[in-house]
Motif scaffolding. Structure first.
Motif, PDB file in Angstrom:
ATOM      1  N   ALA A 194     -24.176   8.544  12.374  1.00  7.22           N
ATOM      2  CA  ALA A 194     -24.355   7.134  12.018  1.00  7.22           C
ATOM      3  C   ALA A 194     -25.659   6.591  12.600  1.00  7.22           C
ATOM      4  N   VAL A 195     -25.988   6.981  13.811  1.00  4.72           N
ATOM      5  CA  VAL A 195     -27.249   6.545  14.425  1.00  4.72           C
ATOM      6  C   VAL A 195     -28.432   7.137  13.655  1.00  4.72           C
ATOM      7  N   LEU A 196     -28.338   8.404  13.275  1.00  2.62           N
ATOM      8  CA  LEU A 196     -29.404   9.017  12.464  1.00  2.62           C
ATOM      9  C   LEU A 196     -29.591   8.276  11.144  1.00  2.62           C
ATOM     10  N   LYS A 197     -28.490   7.920  10.496  1.00  2.00           N
ATOM     11  CA  LYS A 197     -28.560   7.174   9.229  1.00  2.00           C
ATOM     12  C   LYS A 197     -29.233   5.821   9.442  1.00  2.00           C
ATOM     13  N   PHE A 198     -28.900   5.153  10.545  1.00  2.00           N
ATOM     14  CA  PHE A 198     -29.522   3.869  10.855  1.00  2.00           C
ATOM     15  C   PHE A 198     -31.027   4.031  11.001  1.00  2.00           C
ATOM     16  N   LEU A 199     -31.463   5.068  11.707  1.00  2.00           N
ATOM     17  CA  LEU A 199     -32.892   5.280  11.919  1.00  2.00           C
ATOM     18  C   LEU A 199     -33.601   5.594  10.602  1.00  2.00           C
ATOM     19  N   GLU A 200     -32.949   6.297   9.711  1.00  2.96           N
ATOM     20  CA  GLU A 200     -33.511   6.541   8.382  1.00  2.96           C
ATOM     21  C   GLU A 200     -33.616   5.233   7.598  1.00  2.96           C
ATOM     22  N   TRP A 201     -32.591   4.428   7.672  1.00  2.00           N
ATOM     23  CA  TRP A 201     -32.546   3.152   6.964  1.00  2.00           C
ATOM     24  C   TRP A 201     -33.655   2.216   7.452  1.00  2.00           C
ATOM     25  N   ILE A 202     -33.863   2.143   8.754  1.00  2.00           N
ATOM     26  CA  ILE A 202     -34.821   1.192   9.315  1.00  2.00           C
ATOM     27  C   ILE A 202     -36.254   1.547   8.930  1.00  2.00           C
ATOM     28  N   LYS A 203     -36.513   2.796   8.569  1.00  2.50           N
ATOM     29  CA  LYS A 203     -37.861   3.213   8.162  1.00  2.50           C
ATOM     30  C   LYS A 203     -38.312   2.533   6.872  1.00  2.50           C
ATOM     31  N   ARG A 204     -37.364   2.024   6.097  1.00 10.80           N
ATOM     32  CA  ARG A 204     -37.716   1.360   4.841  1.00 10.80           C
ATOM     33  C   ARG A 204     -38.345  -0.011   5.064  1.00 10.80           C
ATOM     34  N   GLU A 253     -40.738  -2.849   7.381  1.00 15.01           N
ATOM     35  CA  GLU A 253     -41.974  -2.902   8.145  1.00 15.01           C
ATOM     36  C   GLU A 253     -41.689  -3.492   9.526  1.00 15.01           C
ATOM     37  N   VAL A 254     -40.937  -2.724  10.307  1.00 19.42           N
ATOM     38  CA  VAL A 254     -40.612  -3.137  11.670  1.00 19.42           C
ATOM     39  C   VAL A 254     -40.874  -1.975  12.618  1.00 19.42           C
ATOM     40  N   THR A 255     -41.085  -2.316  13.858  1.00 22.59           N
ATOM     41  CA  THR A 255     -41.180  -1.326  14.923  1.00 22.59           C
ATOM     42  C   THR A 255     -39.881  -1.399  15.709  1.00 22.59           C
ATOM     43  N   PRO A 256     -39.004  -0.406  15.570  1.00 26.85           N
ATOM     44  CA  PRO A 256     -37.746  -0.472  16.315  1.00 26.85           C
ATOM     45  C   PRO A 256     -37.942  -0.076  17.776  1.00 26.85           C
ATOM     46  N   MET A 257     -37.412  -0.882  18.646  1.00 28.88           N
ATOM     47  CA  MET A 257     -37.331  -0.568  20.071  1.00 28.88           C
ATOM     48  C   MET A 257     -35.856  -0.294  20.329  1.00 28.88           C
ATOM     49  N   LEU A 258     -35.536   0.936  20.692  1.00 29.72           N
ATOM     50  CA  LEU A 258     -34.158   1.393  20.756  1.00 29.72           C
ATOM     51  C   LEU A 258     -33.662   1.467  22.187  1.00 29.72           C
ATOM     52  N   GLY A 259     -32.459   0.949  22.394  1.00 27.78           N
ATOM     53  CA  GLY A 259     -31.820   0.988  23.695  1.00 27.78           C
ATOM     54  C   GLY A 259     -30.440   1.611  23.581  1.00 27.78           C
ATOM     55  N   LEU A 260     -29.896   1.992  24.728  1.00 30.12           N
ATOM     56  CA  LEU A 260     -28.605   2.662  24.752  1.00 30.12           C
ATOM     57  C   LEU A 260     -27.811   2.208  25.967  1.00 30.12           C
ATOM     58  N   THR A 261     -26.592   1.746  25.716  1.00 33.78           N
ATOM     59  CA  THR A 261     -25.667   1.360  26.775  1.00 33.78           C
ATOM     60  C   THR A 261     -24.403   2.179  26.589  1.00 33.78           C
ATOM     61  N   ILE A 262     -23.912   2.778  27.668  1.00 27.84           N
ATOM     62  CA  ILE A 262     -22.747   3.664  27.604  1.00 27.84           C
ATOM     63  C   ILE A 262     -21.564   3.016  28.308  1.00 27.84           C
ATOM     64  N   ILE A 263     -20.419   3.012  27.641  1.00 29.66           N
ATOM     65  CA  ILE A 263     -19.171   2.517  28.229  1.00 29.66           C
ATOM     66  C   ILE A 263     -18.440   3.713  28.819  1.00 29.66           C
ATOM     67  N   ARG A 264     -18.036   3.627  30.090  1.00 28.44           N
ATOM     68  CA  ARG A 264     -17.304   4.714  30.751  1.00 28.44           C
ATOM     69  C   ARG A 264     -15.842   4.348  31.009  1.00 28.44           C
ATOM     70  N   SER A 265     -15.568   3.097  31.365  1.00 21.60           N
ATOM     71  CA  SER A 265     -14.204   2.630  31.630  1.00 21.60           C
ATOM     72  C   SER A 265     -13.459   3.537  32.599  1.00 21.60           C
ATOM     73  N   MET A 266     -14.100   3.845  33.693  1.00 22.60           N
ATOM     74  CA  MET A 266     -13.509   4.712  34.703  1.00 22.60           C
ATOM     75  C   MET A 266     -13.717   4.054  36.060  1.00 22.60           C
ATOM     76  N   GLU A 267     -12.721   4.145  36.911  1.00 24.21           N
ATOM     77  CA  GLU A 267     -12.822   3.553  38.245  1.00 24.21           C
ATOM     78  C   GLU A 267     -14.100   4.026  38.932  1.00 24.21           C
ATOM     79  N   GLY A 268     -14.906   3.087  39.367  1.00 26.86           N
ATOM     80  CA  GLY A 268     -16.159   3.413  40.037  1.00 26.86           C
ATOM     81  C   GLY A 268     -17.280   3.801  39.086  1.00 26.86           C
TER      82      GLY A 268
END
Length: 129
Positions: free
Chosen positions: A49-59, A61-76
């Motif tokens: 799905a992320v790959l598809k998004f990156l293909e889609w955004i190429k259509r 005229e924007v410069t994508p700045m990509l970030g990533l946040t990970i959910i762990r939901s674990m004590e500590g």
């Protein structure tokens, strides 16, 4: 993006206009991903799905700045903002971004199955420039 060229325009002005155009068309997009063990069987779909998004955004005229946040939901183990360089939470290098997603270790999770989605979203918004 097309370069601005006008023979009557001073080169420094053309350069400044090009920079303003690039800044005006910068899209910050942070992916908040469930990085818990329960995602192991579904993670290939997330990657695609992320790959598809990156293909889609190429259509566009924007410069994508990509970030990533990970959910762990674990004590500590609170939600984690991925850094591309120390203190840098966004990148325009799509290859580097996809490496971070591809090699993400899936572990942890809440005992009751309820992941800390709000925590991940709050962290994502907090790191927005």
């Amino acid at each position: 993006m097309q370069d601005i060229f006008n023979p009557k325009m001073p080169p420094d002005l053309a350069k400044r206009l090009q920079q303003e155009k690039e800044n005006a068309f910068t899209l910050y997009w942070d992916f908040v991903i469930d990085g818990t063990a329960s995602m192991a069987s579904l993670y290939a779909g997330v990657y695609l799905a992320v790959l598809k998004f990156l293909e889609w955004i190429k259509r566009y005229e924007v410069t994508p700045m990509l970030g990533l946040t990970i959910i762990r939901s674990m004590e500590g183990q609170p939600a984690m903002a991925v850094e591309f360089e120390p203190g840098v939470y966004y990148t325009k290098d799509q290859t580097e971004f996809m490496k971070k997603i591809k090699y993400l270790s899936l572990y942890g999770g809440a005992d009751d199955g309820k992941e800390e989605i709000e925590e991940g979203l709050a962290l994502s918004l907090a790191k927005f420039p």
